[in-house]
Structure formats: C-alpha cells, structure tokens
Design a protein around this motif. Structure first.
Motif: not given
Length: 581
Positions: A122-143
């Motif tokens: 919820n913190f890293l997802s985009e401010n649009r609905y339906p909520l999704v997390i894009i590849t750049e934020e996935i990489e940020y979280f995994l790192r």
C-alpha cells in the motif's frame, strides 16, 4: 494529503473484498458495518443516521462505490486526526480482505509477515485504482529486503523476472507480491526466521518510519546515572525502551524545529557523547563508538531539518521523488515520441515530395520522349510528302516534255507537208488555212506551256513554304526540349540544395552545441581566474596601488623639459597661437 491517500488504499482493499460479484457494488448492510468499524478504529463518532440519509434513494439492493465515496470523504476522512493507531486501522482492513484473496499456509511467511508485506505494498503502490505496484518499486522493495537480510539481489535472476513481468502487465497486485515474497523466489537458501526479520525491518523503516534504532547509554535527569536503553528514531520523536522487544517504553524525546543536537567531549568516564537540546530539557547520550555517534547525530539533524522545512518523512519524500522522476521520464518519453512522430511525418512528407518530383520528372521525360517521337514522325511524314510532291512534279515535267517533243514532231511533219504542197496551187488556200490553224494551235500550246510553267513556279513556292514550316517546327521542338532539360536540371539543383541545406542545418546544430560547451568552459575558466585574482588582490591589499588616469590638459614640452613652462610663458604661448601680441 498523504494520510488520506494511504487510508483510501486500505479501505479500497476492504471494499473490494466485500464486493462479492466484482461489479463495484456492496450491500448497504455491509457498508454500515464497515463504516462503523472504520469510525471506531479511527476515534471518529459514528453517525448511522447520516448513512441512511445519504443512501435514502437506494434502500433496496446494492450500493455502488460512486455512492459510498462521497459519504466516506465527508463523514469519515474529513474528520480524521493523527491521534489513532494506523496499524490497528490497517489490521482491520487486512482482516476483511486477506482470507478472500490469499492462503498463507503454503507460503514460507506467517500471516503477520504477509500483513506487513501488504502494508508495504500500500505504501509503494501507485495512486490509481485498481491498486498495483510497478516494476521499479518492486525492485526497490526487494533490494531493501535483501539488504535487511544481509544478502544481495541476484541481478540476472531479477532481470529474467522483469522480462517475464513486462511480457504480461509490468505490475503486480498486493496478493501477487505477497506470494512472490512468500514463495521465496528471490530468497532461496535463507530460512524462515531470516526472511521474517528482513520483512520486519523493512516494515519498521517504511511503514513505522523508523529511521534508526539501536542500544545507547542515556543519562538520567534525577539520579544522573547512566542506563542502557533501546532507542528508536522517528520523523518527529525518539522513543527509548528497556530492550529491543519494545515492550516497556521508558520515555520519548519530542523533536521540533527548535531542537538541536551537538557533540560533547568525553567526561565522567563516558566516550562518544552527544546532547539533544529541546525546548524544556536536554538529553545526554553516549554511543558505543564514534561511527555510531556520527550516524545518530546525522540522522537526528536530518529529522530536525525536515521538520524546519515542513517536509514529510524521508521515505515518503523519496517515494514522491521517484514518482516525480518517473512522471518526468514518461513526459520526456512522450515528448521524444511526439518529436519522433513529427520528424517521421516530416521525413515522410519530404519523401512524398521527392517521390512527386521524381514522378513529375519521369512524366516530363516521358512527355519529352513522346514529343521527340512525334516530332520525328512529323518530320518523316513531311519528308515523305515532299518526296511524293517532287516525284509528282517530275512526272508532270516528263509528261510536258513528251508533249512538247510530240508537238515538235508534228510541227516538223506539218512543215514537210507544207513544203510538199507548195507546188500545189490549187490547194494553197487550204494550205494557208491549215497554216493559220497550225499557228493558232501553236499559240494555244505556248499559252498552255506558260500556264504549266506558272503552276510549276507556284508549286515550288508552296514546297518552299512547307519546308520553312518544317524548319520552324523542328526549331520549336528543339527549344521545348531544351526548356524541359533546363527545368529538370533546375529541379535536380533544388533537390541537391535542399539536401545540402539539411546537412548544413545538422552541422550548424553540432557547431552550436560545441560553441555552447566551449562557452561554458570559458565561463568556468573566467570564473576561476576572477576568483584567483580576487584572492590575490585581497591577499596583497595595501601593497599595490593601481595607476590612476593623469591630467587631460595639453602636453607642453621644451628643450628644458616640461617644468620650463610658467604661467607667463603659457600666456605668451597661447597668444602666439592666436596671432595676438
């Protein structure tokens, strides 16, 4: 604004879980329960009458999201304050949605860890609905997760995963992210406890805004003794506990714009000391080593600076910068694509123009070739006609010559006959009459011959006129051919000039870039040189006196030098120049 956006994301998950038919509609009874629970957990007085009044026109059947969102904004979110437990709020929404979307029994993580990953989503997802997390934020979280677990992300494995993700949709939902982490796709070889500790550390850093934490010694205010405490630094406060399980909280240091942190010299047998000065009191703290001391001082100064600037927490600010950077990159990409489209359009237009010019040139060449064939055919026809006229004239001349020869022969025979009949007196009158008749015939023949000669002269004049017309037609055709060749040459020159102009513009653009870079380098050298001279002048001030401009009057020099002039000599000199005694 950020709090409302984050609350809306959690509420969206809860609302979507209540939407059994996936049509964006929830029954009014479920909305009543959801609204009551939200108001309870956020310490807002619940008003069921307002809900009934809001949906008075839809008492039967489901209620749509378009109808619930105005009520949610007006009667719940507009009344929200910061005095409620946001974790309890998130757990309420999590409880409503997770059982209908994912089963954690087959995953390596617990339900609590899945909840933390859900909050991070919820913190890293985009401010649009339906909520999704894009590849750049996935990489940020995994790192972040790999760093918390003391390992590094497998770049080759993650690159392959990004390629697979880009082929599908280039984003993940919350439940797909939980399954990705829970299946241990990027954490193979690590046990469940290490993974749980890494998720907890990232959760504390991103969601709880824990900027730094660790053991340090704190000096008491009453007994002045030193006690070891577990310190947790947040954006607006520093909490300290008995130990790191956060069970027994001993106090909090509230940070504001007036606070400051300073380093202290070693005293009372304590090293690595620093002090936090607040409005009402100060706190003396001892770190374990100089590196920890410097890290804590820098982290606390960063928090105070953010409070003075009115900025959010560093992670929210970093998230906002990443989003702004993506928006700028997307805008630049769109602008680049638009420019490429414009260039492609211009290029296509240029190609079409060149193709049209080529077709016109081919048509002109074909027309010229056709005109040349027509001219040659006309010339051949004229030559054939001229040849036929000459043959016809030759035949007429031959016929006239034959007739003349025949008449001459007849005349000779007649003369012979006259000579034979001279001796015949009786037939003299007949002979004379025959002679007169012969003379008349001869006159008629002469007239006929004269007429034939006039017709021959007229025919010759007509043939000469036809020949002149043929010569003029040939000249006109050659002139038209030269004009067509000149026009084709002019078009080719225009095409070459356009290509040269395009190359010149490209060279001018490169030259302008090189001039701009050279001007930038000159400006930097001039600035450095000016700074150097300013430093030298400041260093040697008083030792160097600048040369001032001298007297602007006329220079007067004699054999005895400039000092030989006096006021009297000056007067005489000026009078002599004017011609007066």
């Amino acid at each position: 604004m950020w709090l409302r956006d984050e609350l809306l994301k959690s509420i969206w998950h809860a609302f979507t879980a209540l939407d059994m038919d996936h049509k964006g509609k929830v029954s009014k009874s479920q909305l009543k329960v959801l609204s009551h629970n939200l108001c309870t957990v956020m310490n807002i007085p619940h008003d069921p009458v307002a809900l009934e009044e809001h949906f008075k026109d839809d008492n039967e059947g489901p209620v749509s999201t378009q109808g619930y969102m105005p009520y949610l904004n007006r009667f719940i979110l507009d009344k929200v304050r910061d005095d409620f437990d946001i974790l309890e709020f998130n757990k309420l929404c999590w409880t409503l949605c997770y059982k209908k979307n994912i089963n954690t029994t087959h995953l390596l993580i617990s339900n609590e860890d899945a909840f933390k990953v859900w909050c991070i989503f919820n913190f890293l997802s985009e401010n649009r609905y339906p909520l999704v997390i894009i590849t750049e934020e996935i990489e940020y979280f995994l790192r972040k997760l790999m760093e918390a677990m003391g390992t590094v992300l497998n770049e080759e494995q993650f690159s392959d995963y990004k390629l697979q993700l880009n082929k599908r949709k280039n984003c993940l939902t919350a439940w797909e992210l939980i399954e990705l982490v829970g299946m241990g796709h990027f954490s193979r070889g690590l046990n469940h406890q290490t993974l749980s500790m890494g998720i907890n550390e990232v959760f504390q850093e991103l969601i709880l805004d824990v900027l730094k934490q660790g053991y340090m010694m704190k000096k008491g205010h009453k007994r002045k003794n030193w006690t070891e405490r577990w310190f947790v630094l947040g954006p607006t406060s520093i909490s300290y506990y008995v130990c790191e399980d956060l069970a027994d909280k001993k106090g909090v240091i509230v940070l504001d714009r007036s606070c400051c942190v300073e380093s202290l010299p070693d005293k009372e047998g304590k090293k690595c000391l620093f002090i936090i000065k607040c409005a009402d009191k100060s706190f003396e703290i001892s770190a374990s080593d100089k590196k920890k001391k410097q890290e804590w001082i820098q982290a606390i100064q960063t928090c105070i600076q953010l409070l003075r600037l009115g900025l959010p927490s560093p992670h929210r600010e970093a998230r906002q910068r990443r989003r702004e950077l993506r928006q700028r990159q997307q805008a630049e990409q769109e602008e680049l694509e638009e420019r490429m489209k414009q260039l492609q359009t211009a290029n296509d237009s240029k190609h079409r123009e060149l193709e049209a010019m080529r077709k016109k040139m081919e048509e002109a060449a074909a027309k010229a070739a056709m005109e040349e064939r027509r001219r040659k055919q006309t010339q051949i026809d004229l030559q054939d006609r001229y040849r036929l006229d000459l043959e016809r004239e030759k035949m007429v001349r031959q016929q006239m010559e034959e007739q003349v020869a025949q008449k001459s022969s007849e005349l000779e025979q007649y003369l012979q006959r006259v000579q034979e009949l001279e001796d015949m007196y009786r037939r003299l009158e007949e002979a004379l009459e025959d002679e007169r008749q012969a003379k008349l015939d001869e006159e008629t023949m002469r007239k006929l011959q004269a007429r034939l000669l006039e017709e021959e002269a007229a025919k010759r004049a007509e043939l000469e006129q036809i020949h002149l017309q043929q010569q003029r037609a040939i000249s006109q055709t050659q002139a038209e051919k030269k004009e067509l060749e000149a026009e084709q040459l002019a078009k080719e020159k225009a095409l070459q000039a356009a290509l040269l102009q395009l190359e010149s513009l490209e060279r001018e653009r490169h030259g302008a870039l090189e001039q701009y870079e050279e001007a930038t380098r000159k400006l930097e050298r001039a600035a450095n040189k000016t700074k150097t001279w300013k430093d030298k002048v400041a260093k040697h001030e008083g030792l160097v006196r600048l040369i001032q401009p001298g007297h602007k009057g006329p220079q007067r020099i004699t054999n005895w030098g400039p000092a030989s002039f006096t006021d009297y000599t000056n007067t005489l000199y000026n009078s002599a120049k004017k011609g007066t005694p």
